[in-house]
Design an enzyme around this catalytic site. Structure first.
Site, mmCIF file in Angstrom:
data_model
loop_
_atom_site.group_PDB
_atom_site.id
_atom_site.type_symbol
_atom_site.label_atom_id
_atom_site.label_comp_id
_atom_site.label_asym_id
_atom_site.label_seq_id
_atom_site.Cartn_x
_atom_site.Cartn_y
_atom_site.Cartn_z
ATOM 1 N NE ARG A 65 16.612 13.902 9.193
ATOM 2 C CZ ARG A 65 17.732 13.908 9.931
ATOM 3 N NH1 ARG A 65 17.985 14.926 10.722
ATOM 4 N NH2 ARG A 65 18.576 12.907 9.885
ATOM 5 C CG ASP A 80 17.709 10.917 16.428
ATOM 6 O OD1 ASP A 80 18.868 10.569 16.690
ATOM 7 O OD2 ASP A 80 17.414 12.001 15.894
ATOM 8 C CG ASN A 118 21.968 8.920 18.946
ATOM 9 O OD1 ASN A 118 21.311 9.952 18.780
ATOM 10 N ND2 ASN A 118 23.263 8.957 19.194
ATOM 11 C CE LYS A 119 23.210 11.130 12.592
ATOM 12 N NZ LYS A 119 22.323 11.090 11.384
ATOM 13 N N GLY A 158 18.831 17.314 14.732
ATOM 14 C CA GLY A 158 18.884 16.929 16.146
ATOM 15 C C GLY A 158 17.455 16.831 16.661
ATOM 16 C CB ALA A 159 15.703 14.145 18.499
HETATM 17 O O1 MRU Z 1 20.805 13.320 11.510
HETATM 18 P P1 MRU Z 1 20.885 14.214 12.713
HETATM 19 O O2 MRU Z 1 22.063 15.105 12.717
HETATM 20 O O3 MRU Z 1 19.584 14.945 12.944
HETATM 21 O O4 MRU Z 1 21.046 13.193 13.926
HETATM 22 C C1 MRU Z 1 21.097 13.689 15.233
HETATM 23 C C2 MRU Z 1 21.359 12.662 16.254
HETATM 24 O O5 MRU Z 1 21.433 11.485 15.977
HETATM 25 C C3 MRU Z 1 21.438 13.130 17.667
HETATM 26 O O6 MRU Z 1 22.317 12.359 18.407
HETATM 27 C C4 MRU Z 1 20.035 13.038 18.300
HETATM 28 O O7 MRU Z 1 19.093 13.692 17.506
HETATM 29 C C5 MRU Z 1 19.992 13.571 19.670
HETATM 30 S S1 MRU Z 1 20.161 15.306 19.677
HETATM 31 C C6 MRU Z 1 19.984 15.869 21.256
#
Ligand code: MRU
Length: 347
Positions: free
Chosen positions: A92, A238, A247-248, A50-51
């Protein structure tokens, strides 16, 4: 509501504690991390993810490196810390918060005259970044809660909750704050293939807080929008460039569907997620391993001869975004990122 931290600095200054997210919801386990190699592995494996949480992990990582580095002289000490910072930065590529957290601590250490001073500064700065992140989430929550009508159903994707931040969450912070303000909010949590952050983490967090949550497969989202069952989409981010929200993977699909069905599409993110230097075309989208897609519950579901693509993120063009909810308020595109970031801390 639950305000447990996702990761925190040891009171004896020897490392970082964090909730191991790959084990949830079956096992709640706290890991003690005392090396940069272990932290880099934790980030790559999404034990911490998560970012905003990655921003805090990066900041604590530099502090940990400073604690561990040889303190013979300042120059070789700083070279060692910089090398560890580069290792962490490369874990990442898409979430900009990771580099932002690392760079803020490195910048704060610059005026130090001795390695011991640098350690004190690094720990204090990392702790400040973690505290700030929680405060940002609460401010985002307050601004975003005002956008949600009473008795609404909100669709979210992945996990932009407490687990993705220091605590409270961005997208889930909006939902938590709306519930705290007395609104009835139901949440549809998309499972988020292939690593199931929505099914495993978002549903776990919300159920633990007593918030009504329903998990769906990702491909059910369009069907529910068409039926009129979704009042708003709220997701995290992100990285936000001037032209797109990263984002995801799957977020873009929800944005296109929401646009088609005239459902507001909100992005909740702190200023630390904005990238004023790059446009969509410049950003590297992380691609992850084949096994995440092909293996489920120990069984292989894709034949060996078939290729697999496993993009971790996608980009949603700004024109599909109704508003970005930040700690400074609600911004409707087009957003002047340069002007906006005059509020952001760089030190
Ligand atoms: O691969 P991840 O689980 O790190 O991806 C996370 C996301 O895409 C979240 O939506 C994003 O980081 C926002 S978290 C507040």
């Amino acid at each position: 509501m639950n305000e447990t931290a996702t990761l925190w600095w040891d009171s004896d200054n020897t490392g970082i504690h964090y909730i191991e997210q790959t084990l949830l919801p079956n096992e709640y386990s706290i890991v003690e991390c005392r090396s940069i190699e272990r932290l880099a592995t934790a980030i790559k494996r999404l034990e911490i993810r998560g970012a905003p949480a990655l921003g805090v992990a990066g900041a604590y990582g530099v502090a940990l490196s400073a604690v561990l580095a040889d303190k013979k002289d300042l120059k070789s000490f700083m070279t060692a810390v910089q090398r560890d910072a580069d290792i962490l930065r490369s874990t990442r590529p898409t979430a900009i918060n990771l580099a932002w957290g690392i760079d803020r601590v490195l910048a704060a250490m610059k005026p130090a005259r001795t390695p011991a001073d640098a350690v004190t500064i690094a720990i204090a700065k990392a702790e400040e970044i973690a505290r700030e992140d929680t405060a940002c989430c609460h401010a985002i929550g307050k601004h975003g809660a005002a956008l949600l009508p009473d008795n609404c159903t909100v669709l979210t994707h992945c996990n932009a909750g407490a687990l993705a931040c220091s605590s409270w969450g961005t997208a889930l912070g909006v939902i938590r704050s709306a519930v705290n303000a007395g609104k009835q909010v139901k949440v549809i949590s998309c499972e988020t293939r292939p690593l199931l952050q929505g099914a495993r983490l978002t549903a776990w967090e919300l159920a633990r807080d007593g918030i009504d949550v329903t998990t769906i497969t990702d491909s059910t989202a369009a069907h529910l929008m068409r039926k009129g069952a979704i009042d708003a989409v709220v997701v995290g981010a992100d990285r936000i460039t001037r032209d797109a929200v990263f984002n995801k993977i799957g977020t873009y699909m929800h944005a296109v569907c929401a646009h088609h069905h005239k459902i507001p599409f909100y992005v909740a993110a702190p200023l630390s997620t904005f990238d004023p230097k790059n446009a969509e075309k410049d950003v590297i989208i992380e691609e992850r391993g084949r096994d995440e897609v092909t293996i489920m519950g120990g069984r292989t579901f894709v034949p060996e001869g078939a290729h697999v693509k496993n993009y971790a993120f996608d980009a949603t063009p700004m024109e599909l975004v109704t508003a970005v909810i930040t700690e400074t308020g609600v911004l409707r595109p087009p957003i002047d990122i340069q002007k906006l970031l005059s509020h952001r801390s760089t030190t």
